[in-house]
Design a protein around this motif. Structure first.
Motif, mmCIF file in Angstrom:
data_model
loop_
_atom_site.group_PDB
_atom_site.id
_atom_site.type_symbol
_atom_site.label_atom_id
_atom_site.label_comp_id
_atom_site.label_asym_id
_atom_site.label_seq_id
_atom_site.Cartn_x
_atom_site.Cartn_y
_atom_site.Cartn_z
ATOM 1 N N GLU A 116 21.803 77.860 26.531
ATOM 2 C CA GLU A 116 20.363 78.860 27.555
ATOM 3 C C GLU A 116 19.473 78.892 26.169
ATOM 4 O O GLU A 116 19.878 79.482 25.703
ATOM 5 N N ILE A 117 18.583 78.281 26.697
ATOM 6 C CA ILE A 117 17.347 78.978 25.228
ATOM 7 C C ILE A 117 15.842 79.575 27.025
ATOM 8 O O ILE A 117 16.237 79.003 27.690
ATOM 9 N N GLY A 118 15.181 79.944 26.250
ATOM 10 C CA GLY A 118 14.470 81.240 27.393
ATOM 11 C C GLY A 118 13.166 80.218 27.829
ATOM 12 O O GLY A 118 12.495 81.026 28.921
ATOM 13 N N SER A 119 12.875 79.052 27.848
ATOM 14 C CA SER A 119 11.542 78.788 27.662
ATOM 15 C C SER A 119 11.818 77.022 27.776
ATOM 16 O O SER A 119 13.034 76.556 26.488
ATOM 17 N N LYS A 120 11.020 76.969 28.128
ATOM 18 C CA LYS A 120 11.564 74.679 28.233
ATOM 19 C C LYS A 120 10.779 74.484 26.652
ATOM 20 O O LYS A 120 9.941 74.756 25.307
ATOM 21 N N PRO A 121 12.111 73.641 26.601
ATOM 22 C CA PRO A 121 12.063 73.043 24.481
ATOM 23 C C PRO A 121 10.870 72.066 24.793
ATOM 24 O O PRO A 121 10.911 71.114 26.087
ATOM 25 N N THR A 122 10.403 71.734 23.859
ATOM 26 C CA THR A 122 9.675 70.534 23.843
ATOM 27 C C THR A 122 9.872 70.214 21.661
ATOM 28 O O THR A 122 9.569 68.464 21.819
ATOM 29 N N GLY A 123 10.556 70.367 21.287
ATOM 30 C CA GLY A 123 10.853 69.839 19.709
ATOM 31 C C GLY A 123 12.185 70.261 19.784
ATOM 32 O O GLY A 123 12.781 71.214 19.366
ATOM 33 N N ILE A 124 13.031 69.193 18.688
ATOM 34 C CA ILE A 124 14.035 70.137 18.050
ATOM 35 C C ILE A 124 13.823 69.289 16.551
ATOM 36 O O ILE A 124 13.795 68.199 16.217
ATOM 37 N N GLY A 125 15.217 70.702 15.956
ATOM 38 C CA GLY A 125 15.912 69.585 14.156
ATOM 39 C C GLY A 125 16.044 70.464 13.894
ATOM 40 O O GLY A 125 17.144 71.107 14.670
ATOM 41 N N PHE A 126 16.789 70.454 12.258
ATOM 42 C CA PHE A 126 17.768 71.372 11.790
ATOM 43 C C PHE A 126 17.514 71.358 10.634
ATOM 44 O O PHE A 126 16.724 71.199 9.817
ATOM 45 N N VAL A 127 18.158 72.946 10.192
ATOM 46 C CA VAL A 127 17.644 73.035 8.880
ATOM 47 C C VAL A 127 19.350 73.485 8.047
ATOM 48 O O VAL A 127 19.822 74.201 8.441
ATOM 49 N N LYS A 128 19.345 72.521 7.138
ATOM 50 C CA LYS A 128 20.896 71.724 6.761
ATOM 51 C C LYS A 128 21.318 72.765 6.091
ATOM 52 O O LYS A 128 22.136 73.163 6.462
ATOM 53 N N MET A 129 20.303 73.550 4.746
ATOM 54 C CA MET A 129 20.480 74.315 4.241
ATOM 55 C C MET A 129 21.768 75.666 4.811
ATOM 56 O O MET A 129 22.543 76.413 4.263
ATOM 57 N N ALA A 130 20.638 76.222 6.457
ATOM 58 C CA ALA A 130 20.851 77.152 7.281
ATOM 59 C C ALA A 130 22.110 76.647 8.078
ATOM 60 O O ALA A 130 22.173 77.939 9.134
ATOM 61 N N LYS A 131 22.119 75.468 8.209
ATOM 62 C CA LYS A 131 23.400 75.694 9.404
ATOM 63 C C LYS A 131 22.268 75.975 10.764
ATOM 64 O O LYS A 131 23.714 76.680 12.104
ATOM 65 N N GLN A 132 21.310 75.868 11.250
ATOM 66 C CA GLN A 132 21.027 76.036 11.957
ATOM 67 C C GLN A 132 19.937 75.246 12.774
ATOM 68 O O GLN A 132 19.433 73.817 11.742
ATOM 69 N N VAL A 133 19.743 74.859 14.031
ATOM 70 C CA VAL A 133 19.460 73.800 14.382
ATOM 71 C C VAL A 133 18.276 74.702 15.146
ATOM 72 O O VAL A 133 17.760 75.905 16.001
ATOM 73 N N PHE A 134 16.181 74.397 14.812
ATOM 74 C CA PHE A 134 15.556 75.124 15.910
ATOM 75 C C PHE A 134 15.081 74.036 17.076
ATOM 76 O O PHE A 134 15.410 73.063 17.190
ATOM 77 N N VAL A 135 14.732 75.102 17.571
ATOM 78 C CA VAL A 135 14.480 74.394 18.959
ATOM 79 C C VAL A 135 12.965 75.274 19.642
ATOM 80 O O VAL A 135 12.732 75.967 19.380
ATOM 81 N N SER A 136 11.594 74.070 19.725
ATOM 82 C CA SER A 136 10.459 74.869 19.842
ATOM 83 C C SER A 136 10.248 74.514 21.100
ATOM 84 O O SER A 136 11.105 73.516 21.989
ATOM 85 N N GLN A 137 9.393 75.996 21.624
ATOM 86 C CA GLN A 137 8.694 76.255 22.922
ATOM 87 C C GLN A 137 7.872 75.942 23.520
ATOM 88 O O GLN A 137 7.294 76.523 22.743
#
Length: 168
Positions: A116-137
Motif C-alpha cells: 500500500e502507498i499513500g496516494s495515486k501512483p503515476t510512475g515507477i522505476g528502480f535504483v539498482k545500487m540501493a535495491k529500491q523501487v521508486f513510485v511517483s505519486q
C-alpha cells in the motif's frame, strides 16, 4: 512461444484470457502479459468461473523456458511496471484501486505481494545500487515512495514541491 532462432519447436500456452499487450523481462526468461477484460452484460447473469475470469482485469506471468504461466486477476486495470535487473521480480502499479497499491510479482515462485502507498501512483522505476523501487505519486506538495525490493519496507518523501509555491 515462437523461438526466432528456429532451434526450438513452437510451444502453445493457454492463458485463459485474450491478450492486450506483452512485455518481456530484460533477461528474456519471463514475459508479462496484460489481458483484455470483457464487460459484463447486466441482462445475462453469468456466474461461472469462466465468466468471472472473462469479466475481470488481469495479467499473466509466463516462464518462457518451461512454458508455464500464472494468471492473476486484479480489481482494476494494471498500470506501469518496472522489472528488476536481476530477474527476480517485477513491480506493477494499480492507480485505480483504493487503497492505492503496488504489487511485487515474484518471478521465481510466481507469488504476488501487495504494497500500500499513500496516494495515486503515476510512475515507477528502480535504483539498482540501493535495491529500491521508486513510485511517483499525485500529491499537491509532491510525493515519492521508495520500496525496498527485498523486504518491501516503505519510505515516503512528501513536500518537495513546496518551493514552487514561493513567490516574491
Amino acid at each position: 512461444i515462437l523461438d526466432l532462432t528456429g532451434k526450438m519447436p513452437i510451444k502453445v500456452i493457454n492463458l485463459h484470457k485474450t491478450i492486450n499487450a506483452v512485455a518481456f523481462h530484460p533477461t528474456g526468461r519471463k514475459a508479462y502479459v496484460l489481458h483484455n477484460r470483457i464487460a459484463p452484460n447486466p441482462s445475462i447473469p453469468d456466474v461461472t468461473q469462466d465468466a468471472i475470469t472473462a469479466h475481470s482485469y488481469g495479467y499473466s506471468v509466463v516462464d518462457l523456458a518451461s512454458a508455464t504461466s500464472t494468471l492473476q486477476l486484479t480489481p482494476s486495470q494494471p498500470g506501469s511496471l518496472a522489472a528488476l535487473p536481476d530477474g527476480t521480480a517485477m513491480f506493477l502499479l494499480f492507480p485505480d484501486v483504493y487503497p492505492y497499491q503496488v504489487q511485487r510479482i515474484d518471478l521465481i515462485g510466481f507469488s504476488v505481494d501487495p504494497v500500500e502507498i499513500g496516494s495515486k501512483p503515476t510512475g515507477i522505476g528502480f535504483v539498482k545500487m540501493a535495491k529500491q523501487v521508486f513510485v511517483s505519486q499525485v500529491h499537491p506538495e509532491g510525493r515519492m515512495t521508495f520500496i525496498d525490493w527485498t523486504s518491501l519496507h516503505v519510505k515516503s518523501v512528501t513536500g518537495y514541491e513546496l518551493n514552487s509555491s514561493i513567490w516574491e
